[in-house]
Motif scaffolding. Structure first.
Motif, mmCIF file in Angstrom:
data_model
loop_
_atom_site.group_PDB
_atom_site.id
_atom_site.type_symbol
_atom_site.label_atom_id
_atom_site.label_comp_id
_atom_site.label_asym_id
_atom_site.label_seq_id
_atom_site.Cartn_x
_atom_site.Cartn_y
_atom_site.Cartn_z
ATOM 1 N N UNK A 80 0.955 -1.354 0.125
ATOM 2 C CA UNK A 80 0.041 0.043 -0.043
ATOM 3 C C UNK A 80 0.839 1.304 0.052
ATOM 4 N N UNK A 81 0.694 2.076 -1.246
ATOM 5 C CA UNK A 81 1.515 3.258 -1.284
ATOM 6 C C UNK A 81 0.651 4.309 -0.925
ATOM 7 N N UNK A 82 1.158 5.172 -0.073
ATOM 8 C CA UNK A 82 0.028 6.212 0.382
ATOM 9 C C UNK A 82 -0.065 7.357 -0.464
ATOM 10 N N UNK A 83 -1.132 8.030 -0.600
ATOM 11 C CA UNK A 83 -1.246 9.052 -1.346
ATOM 12 C C UNK A 83 -1.919 10.211 -0.872
ATOM 13 N N UNK A 84 -1.908 10.225 0.662
ATOM 14 C CA UNK A 84 -2.845 11.606 1.142
ATOM 15 C C UNK A 84 -1.732 12.388 1.229
ATOM 16 N N UNK A 85 -2.428 13.733 0.827
ATOM 17 C CA UNK A 85 -1.551 14.919 0.583
ATOM 18 C C UNK A 85 -0.937 15.400 1.995
ATOM 19 N N UNK A 86 -1.473 14.996 3.016
ATOM 20 C CA UNK A 86 -0.846 15.626 4.334
ATOM 21 C C UNK A 86 0.455 14.723 4.499
ATOM 22 N N UNK A 87 0.334 13.546 3.969
ATOM 23 C CA UNK A 87 1.546 12.627 4.386
ATOM 24 C C UNK A 87 2.618 12.939 3.322
ATOM 25 N N UNK A 88 2.331 13.239 2.224
ATOM 26 C CA UNK A 88 3.261 13.730 1.064
ATOM 27 C C UNK A 88 3.799 15.195 1.297
ATOM 28 N N UNK A 98 8.411 4.964 5.787
ATOM 29 C CA UNK A 98 8.085 6.524 5.397
ATOM 30 C C UNK A 98 8.427 6.515 4.033
ATOM 31 N N UNK A 99 9.713 6.010 3.720
ATOM 32 C CA UNK A 99 10.378 6.161 2.106
ATOM 33 C C UNK A 99 10.721 4.799 1.894
#
Ligand code: PRP
Ligand code: URA
Length: 209
Positions: A5-13, A160-161
Motif C-alpha cells: 500500500x503506497x500512501x497518496x494522502x496529501x498531508x503525508x506527502x 516512510x520512504x
C-alpha cells in the motif's frame, strides 16, 4: 502488488517533503516523523476488526462497535524506527512495544542484529513493524524473519520512504506481510542510500551527525 500500500494522502506527502529538506533540524524532523506515523497508522489500521458491545448512553442502552480481536504490538527497528512508535501508540495506547536492534554494515550493507526483545506471547498479536527507511530491504527482511521465528504470524510493516529494490525484496521474501509505504522513491545509489530520500534517518532523528 498484493499486500503493498503506497500512501497518496496529501498531508503525508507534504510532511515527507519537509523531512527530505536538508535544512529541517532534529526537533522538527522528530515531530514530523511522529505525525507521519499517526497518518500512516490510521491507514494501516483501517482493517482492525470490530465487534458490537453494549454501552449505556445518558439516554439508553445501545450496541455500538469497538475494536476486537488481536491485541497490537509495535516493533520499531532500532534506532530510526523508534521515531515512529509514539505515532502508533497515539492511536492505540494499549499497544505493547518490542524492539529489534539492527545496523547496516557500511561496506556490505548487510544487517547485523544486536538486540531483540518482543512481547511474549507474540503469536496472538497484530505486529506493526516501524522503520522510516526501506533501502536494500536487508534490515526489514531480517526483522520479519526474527518476528516469525519468535512465533509472530500477523505482521504489518510501515516505512516512510522505500526504494523499489527494497520493496521488491521484502515483498518476495514475505508476501504475507502487509507493507505500507509513505512514498516510493526512485532508486538506491552505490552506497545503498535511497535517492532522493532524506539521508540517514537515524542520524537525523537523534541528531548524531
Ligand atoms: C537504516 C534504516 C533501516 C535500514 C534500511 O538503519 O533505519 O533500518 O537502514 O536499510 P536496508 O533496507 O538497506 O537494510 P541503520 O542501519 O542506518 O541504523 P540506525 O537506525 O541505527 O541509524
Ligand atoms: N538508511 C537510511 O537511513 N537512509 C537511506 O537512504 C538508506 C538506509
Amino acid at each position: 502488488m498484493d499486500n503493498v500500500y503506497i500512501m497518496d494522502h496529501p498531508l503525508i506527502q507534504h510532511k515527507i517533503s519537509i523531512l527530505r529538506d536538508k535544512r529541517t533540524g532534529t526537533n522538527e524532523f522528530r515531530r514530523l516523523t511522529e505525525e507521519i506515523a499517526v497518518l500512516m497508522g490510521y491507514e494501516a489500521l483501517r482493517d482492525l476488526p470490530l465487534e458490537n458491545v453494549e454501552v449505556e448512553t445518558p439516554l439508553e442502552k445501545c450496541m455500538t462497535p469497538m475494536i476486537s480481536g488481536k491485541k497490537l504490538a509495535v516493533v520499531p527497528v532500532l534506532r530510526a524506527g523508534l521515531g515512529m512508535v509514539n505515532g502508533i501508540t497515539t492511536l492505540v495506547p494499549s499497544a505493547r512495544i518490542g524492539h529489534i536492534g539492527l545496523y547496516r554494515d557500511p561496506v556490505t550493507h548487510e544487517p547485523h542484529e544486536y538486540y531483540c526483545k518482543l512481547p511474549d506471547p507474540i503469536d496472538q498479536r497484530l505486529i506493526v513493524v516501524t522503520d522510516p527507511m526501506l533501502a536494500t530491504g536487508g534490515s526489514a527482511v531480517a526483522a520479519v524473519d526474527f518476528i516469525k521465528q519468535h512465533g509472530g504470524k500477523s505482521i504489518k510493516c510501515m516505512f516512510i520512504i522505500a526504494a523499489p529494490e527494497g520493496l521488491k525484496r521484502l515483498h518476495e521474501a514475505h508476501p504475507d506481510v502487509q507493507i505500507y509505504v509513505g512514498h516510493l522513491d526512485r532508486e538506491l545509489n552505490e552506497a545503498a542510500y535511497i535517492c532522493p530520500g532524506l539521508g540517514d534517518a537515524g542520524d537525523r532523528i537523534f541528531g548524531t551527525k
